[in-house]
Design an enzyme around this catalytic site. Sequence first.
Site, PDB file in Angstrom:
ATOM      1  N   GLU A 176       0.854  -1.185   0.000  1.00 53.03           N
ATOM      2  CA  GLU A 176       0.000   0.000   0.000  1.00 53.03           C
ATOM      3  C   GLU A 176       0.889   1.234   0.000  1.00 53.03           C
ATOM      4  O   GLU A 176       1.726   1.409   0.886  1.00 53.03           O
ATOM      5  CB  GLU A 176      -0.916   0.031   1.221  1.00 53.03           C
ATOM      6  CG  GLU A 176      -1.869   1.230   1.177  1.00 53.03           C
ATOM      7  CD  GLU A 176      -2.715   1.384   2.430  1.00 53.03           C
ATOM      8  OE1 GLU A 176      -3.740   2.090   2.365  1.00 53.03           O
ATOM      9  OE2 GLU A 176      -2.351   0.809   3.480  1.00 53.03           O
TER      10      GLU A 176
ATOM     11  N   GLU B  69      -9.505   5.160   7.070  1.00 52.02           N
ATOM     12  CA  GLU B  69     -10.081   6.200   7.929  1.00 52.02           C
ATOM     13  C   GLU B  69     -10.898   7.197   7.117  1.00 52.02           C
ATOM     14  O   GLU B  69     -12.010   7.568   7.505  1.00 52.02           O
ATOM     15  CB  GLU B  69      -8.967   6.956   8.671  1.00 52.02           C
ATOM     16  CG  GLU B  69      -8.204   6.133   9.696  1.00 52.02           C
ATOM     17  CD  GLU B  69      -6.957   5.480   9.135  1.00 52.02           C
ATOM     18  OE1 GLU B  69      -6.136   4.991   9.930  1.00 52.02           O
ATOM     19  OE2 GLU B  69      -6.791   5.446   7.896  1.00 52.02           O
ATOM     20  N   TYR B  70     -10.333   7.619   5.984  1.00 49.06           N
ATOM     21  CA  TYR B  70     -11.035   8.587   5.149  1.00 49.06           C
ATOM     22  C   TYR B  70     -12.313   7.994   4.567  1.00 49.06           C
ATOM     23  O   TYR B  70     -13.335   8.675   4.452  1.00 49.06           O
ATOM     24  CB  TYR B  70     -10.121   9.058   4.018  1.00 49.06           C
ATOM     25  CG  TYR B  70      -9.094  10.074   4.440  1.00 49.06           C
ATOM     26  CD1 TYR B  70      -9.474  11.324   4.911  1.00 49.06           C
ATOM     27  CD2 TYR B  70      -7.736   9.788   4.372  1.00 49.06           C
ATOM     28  CE1 TYR B  70      -8.535  12.266   5.303  1.00 49.06           C
ATOM     29  CE2 TYR B  70      -6.785  10.726   4.751  1.00 49.06           C
ATOM     30  CZ  TYR B  70      -7.196  11.960   5.217  1.00 49.06           C
ATOM     31  OH  TYR B  70      -6.254  12.881   5.597  1.00 49.06           O
ATOM     32  N   GLU B  71     -12.259   6.736   4.190  1.00 49.92           N
ATOM     33  CA  GLU B  71     -13.432   6.083   3.613  1.00 49.92           C
ATOM     34  C   GLU B  71     -14.581   6.055   4.606  1.00 49.92           C
ATOM     35  O   GLU B  71     -15.737   6.314   4.252  1.00 49.92           O
ATOM     36  CB  GLU B  71     -13.064   4.670   3.167  1.00 49.92           C
ATOM     37  CG  GLU B  71     -14.147   3.959   2.388  1.00 49.92           C
ATOM     38  CD  GLU B  71     -13.680   2.647   1.815  1.00 49.92           C
ATOM     39  OE1 GLU B  71     -14.509   1.920   1.250  1.00 49.92           O
ATOM     40  OE2 GLU B  71     -12.467   2.333   1.937  1.00 49.92           O
TER      41      GLU B  71
ATOM     42  N   ASP C 157      -3.686  12.132  -1.997  1.00 48.60           N
ATOM     43  CA  ASP C 157      -3.881  13.552  -2.223  1.00 48.60           C
ATOM     44  C   ASP C 157      -4.232  13.786  -3.697  1.00 48.60           C
ATOM     45  O   ASP C 157      -3.482  13.376  -4.586  1.00 48.60           O
ATOM     46  CB  ASP C 157      -2.598  14.307  -1.868  1.00 48.60           C
ATOM     47  CG  ASP C 157      -2.774  15.812  -1.803  1.00 48.60           C
ATOM     48  OD1 ASP C 157      -3.607  16.347  -2.558  1.00 48.60           O
ATOM     49  OD2 ASP C 157      -2.076  16.465  -1.003  1.00 48.60           O
TER      50      ASP C 157
END
Length: 213
Positions: A44, A192-194, A118
């Site tokens: 990843e 986390e963002y998902e 990003d």
Amino acid sequence: MRLRHKPWASEELAKRPNIVIQQPEQHQGNWSNCFRTAQPLYVEVGTGKGKFLTGMAKQFPSINFIGVERYESVLLTAMERVEAEKLPNVKLLNKDVAELLDVFAKNEVDRFFINFTDPWPKKKHAKRRLTNERFLTIYKQLLKQEGEIHFKTDNQGLFEYSLHSMSTFGMAFKNVSLNLHQSGMEENVMTEYEEKFSAKGMPIYRLEATFRQ
């Protein structure tokens, strides 16, 4: 991503060489020796705080995972996660994605994950996007012949750019989703963002891609 600087991060990362590999260039071509068992290798890029990576490692113990993250303060949280979960099939690297050719050998990686990177929305910053041609060139050299790239983002512009960039580079797609959480896909591990974006009802875009031989 706004980073909280942790001046002690470097020292703490160095204390866990069994998790955060020091001098990773020395393992180029021999990453299987860093794990208990020789297994397929998934990498990843931009692993962040490690939620996705540790979730995948728990769900797929027959795969070895490496998380690459250039920010020490962020990688520290990922290291703490790996340590708490006692995951023998996860290693972490404090490296920039642009340096991957110094870390992995050609045809050594089975799969790359690019999650919520990003978007670099300004046109002049396009070369910084992790699905830009200069990074695709790196992934292609390191992936095995049937290796895949799995990409997820909440940013429609970046997703459209990535489809175009990868297509122009000669890549083939499968399992393309414009709203992942409405697609019925099983075994999806969230970042986390998902979790944050999907809780707000925002669509998550996803694709799987391979390089045409």
